[in-house]
Structures are given as C-alpha cells and as structure tokens.
Write a protein that holds these residues in place. Structure first.
Motif, short mmCIF file in Angstrom:
data_model
loop_
_atom_site.label_atom_id
_atom_site.label_comp_id
_atom_site.label_asym_id
_atom_site.label_seq_id
_atom_site.Cartn_x
_atom_site.Cartn_y
_atom_site.Cartn_z
N ARG A 30 0.88 -1.27 0.00
CA ARG A 30 -0.23 -0.05 0.04
C ARG A 30 0.88 1.45 0.16
O ARG A 30 1.89 1.40 0.55
N LEU A 32 0.59 5.02 1.04
CA LEU A 32 -0.30 5.97 1.63
C LEU A 32 0.35 7.44 1.47
O LEU A 32 1.26 7.76 1.82
N GLU A 33 -0.40 8.31 1.01
CA GLU A 33 -0.24 9.55 0.82
C GLU A 33 0.33 10.28 2.06
O GLU A 33 1.40 10.81 1.68
N GLU A 35 1.76 8.98 4.64
CA GLU A 35 3.29 8.57 4.86
C GLU A 35 4.46 9.03 4.04
O GLU A 35 5.41 9.24 4.56
N GLN A 44 0.67 16.68 0.48
CA GLN A 44 0.03 15.58 -0.20
C GLN A 44 -0.08 15.78 -1.76
O GLN A 44 -0.21 14.94 -2.52
N GLY A 67 -7.51 1.78 -1.25
CA GLY A 67 -6.31 2.67 -1.40
C GLY A 67 -5.64 2.50 -2.76
O GLY A 67 -5.82 1.76 -3.59
N TYR A 69 -2.11 0.92 -4.39
CA TYR A 69 -1.11 -0.14 -4.04
C TYR A 69 -0.32 -0.58 -5.16
O TYR A 69 -0.91 -0.45 -6.45
#
Length: 234
Positions: A30, A32-33, A35, A44, A67, A69
């Motif tokens: 994944r 994640l924006e 992170e 972001q 999300g 990936y």
C-alpha cells in the motif's frame, strides 16, 4: 511554486518507481499519501501527482476502500501485452518505412547505445534504450491512435522490472535481435521490418513465459515441456 511542486512530484515518482522495480515495494504494497508526504517532507499534492504518474505507467492501482497499491504483473497480462506489442509494431514499421527509407541515422545511434548497454551488462540503460528504439519506430508511423495504444502498454517499466529481478545472461544477443529491422527500414521494406519486430516480440513473450516457469520451479513432465525456439535462449 509550481516548478518546485512539479520537481518534488518528479522526485517522489522516481523514488517510488525504483522501489517498485527493484522489489523494495513488492506487489500488494500500500502507498499511503500521508506517510509518503511525511517521508519527503512535503504536502500531499505532489504525492498525489506522483501516484497518478505511476498509475499511468500501470505500476500502481487504486481501489475504493483499499487505496493505492503496487500492481502485480500477471503472466497472462505479459503474454497478451507482448502479442499486442508485436502486432502494433508490425503495423508501425509498415507505416514508417517510407519516412525512414535511407533515413535511419537516429535509429542507428539508438541501436548503438543499446548494444553498448548490453555489452556493459547495464540493464537499466538497456531498458531505456530499448524503449527509445521501439518508440522511435512507432512515432515514425505518424499514427496517433497506434502511438497511444503502444504507449498504454508501458513496456519500459515492464522490461526494467523483468531485468532487475532476473539475471539476463544474453543481453548482447537480445540487442542483436533489433538489427535486422533497422536494415529493412533503411531499404524502405516495411513488410520485412514489421515481420522482424513481430518475431522479436514473440521471442520476448516466450522468454517471459519460460523464465516464470523456471522461477516457480514447476516440475513439468518431460513430454509437456514448453516449446521454446533455440534462439530464445541464445
């Protein structure tokens, strides 16, 4: 401000792309924006732009509730992609031949770079020059729909993933498979050039299938072994 944001977007895309290609981010990982933005100390927005670029390269997917990936490139997808690539490039060569007749100096230069990368064992350079070579022929077709269809296959990333994760002892021989097409195009013989390009795509398809069978360490009964032309492994 726009230039800085775009530069950050490009930087994030390049880093994530390399992580996907070298396996640091395996299929299913994944992205994640929040992170990623924290890692690169940015907002972001450039992260989102970078992920959109990776999506266009078919390296990532986004699904509701799941999300974004890393995509898995399946055997069936590669099998179909090489078949489509062969058909598109055969047509591209036929359309490009009148334009390239006696005018292949640019192709020769790209081909020389491809041979040099192969001789040096430079898989990254090989993938880049390989994409540049095929793209030059497709672009010379001057057929917008054909060009868009070919670009949608995203073969530069596919080849880089393949070469980065599997030892390829025959890069020099693979580079040589491109020579006959240029010779034919220099003569304005689109039919012959197209046939060579389609045969090259078919060899690549068989190589992919054979390597993945070997990679799985699948026990194939002797009588059911995958038929692979000798040239595929030479």
């Amino acid at each position: 401000m726009g230039i800085n944001r775009q530069s950050m977007s490009d930087r994030i895309r390049a880093v994530l792309e390399q992580r996907i290609i070298d396996g640091t981010l395996p299929p299913g990982s994944r992205l994640l924006e929040l992170e990623i933005a924290k890692e690169f100390n940015t907002s972001q927005t450039p992260v989102r732009e970078a992920l959109e670029s990776l999506h266009s390269l078919r390296l990532v997917e986004s699904e509701r509730y799941r999300g974004t990936y890393v995509r898995a490139i399946t055997d069936r997808e590669m099998d179909e992609a090489y078949s489509v690539r062969g058909a598109l490039e055969q047509l591209a060569a036929e359309l490009a031949a009148p334009k390239l007749k006696g005018n292949v100096s640019e192709l020769r230069e790209i081909l020389q770079n491809l041979h040099s990368a192969a001789a040096d064992g430079d898989t990254h350079g090989y993938a880049l020059h390989n994409d540049e070579f095929h793209r030059a022929i497709v672009d010379a077709s001057d057929n917008t729909l054909l060009i868009e269809a070919w670009q949608s296959l995203g073969f530069e990333a596919r080849v880089r993933i393949h070469l980065s994760r599997r030892h390829e002892p025959h890069l020099v021989a693979r580079a040589a498979e491109h020579d006959p097409a240029v010779d034919a195009l220099e003569q304005g013989d689109g039919a012959t050039a197209g046939r060579f390009l389609r045969e090259h795509a078919e060899l690549c398809r068989l190589r992919w299938k054979q390597r993945h069978l070997e990679g799985r360490e699948t026990a194939i009964p002797h009588g059911d072994a995958l038929p692979v032309p000798a040239t595929v492994l030479s």
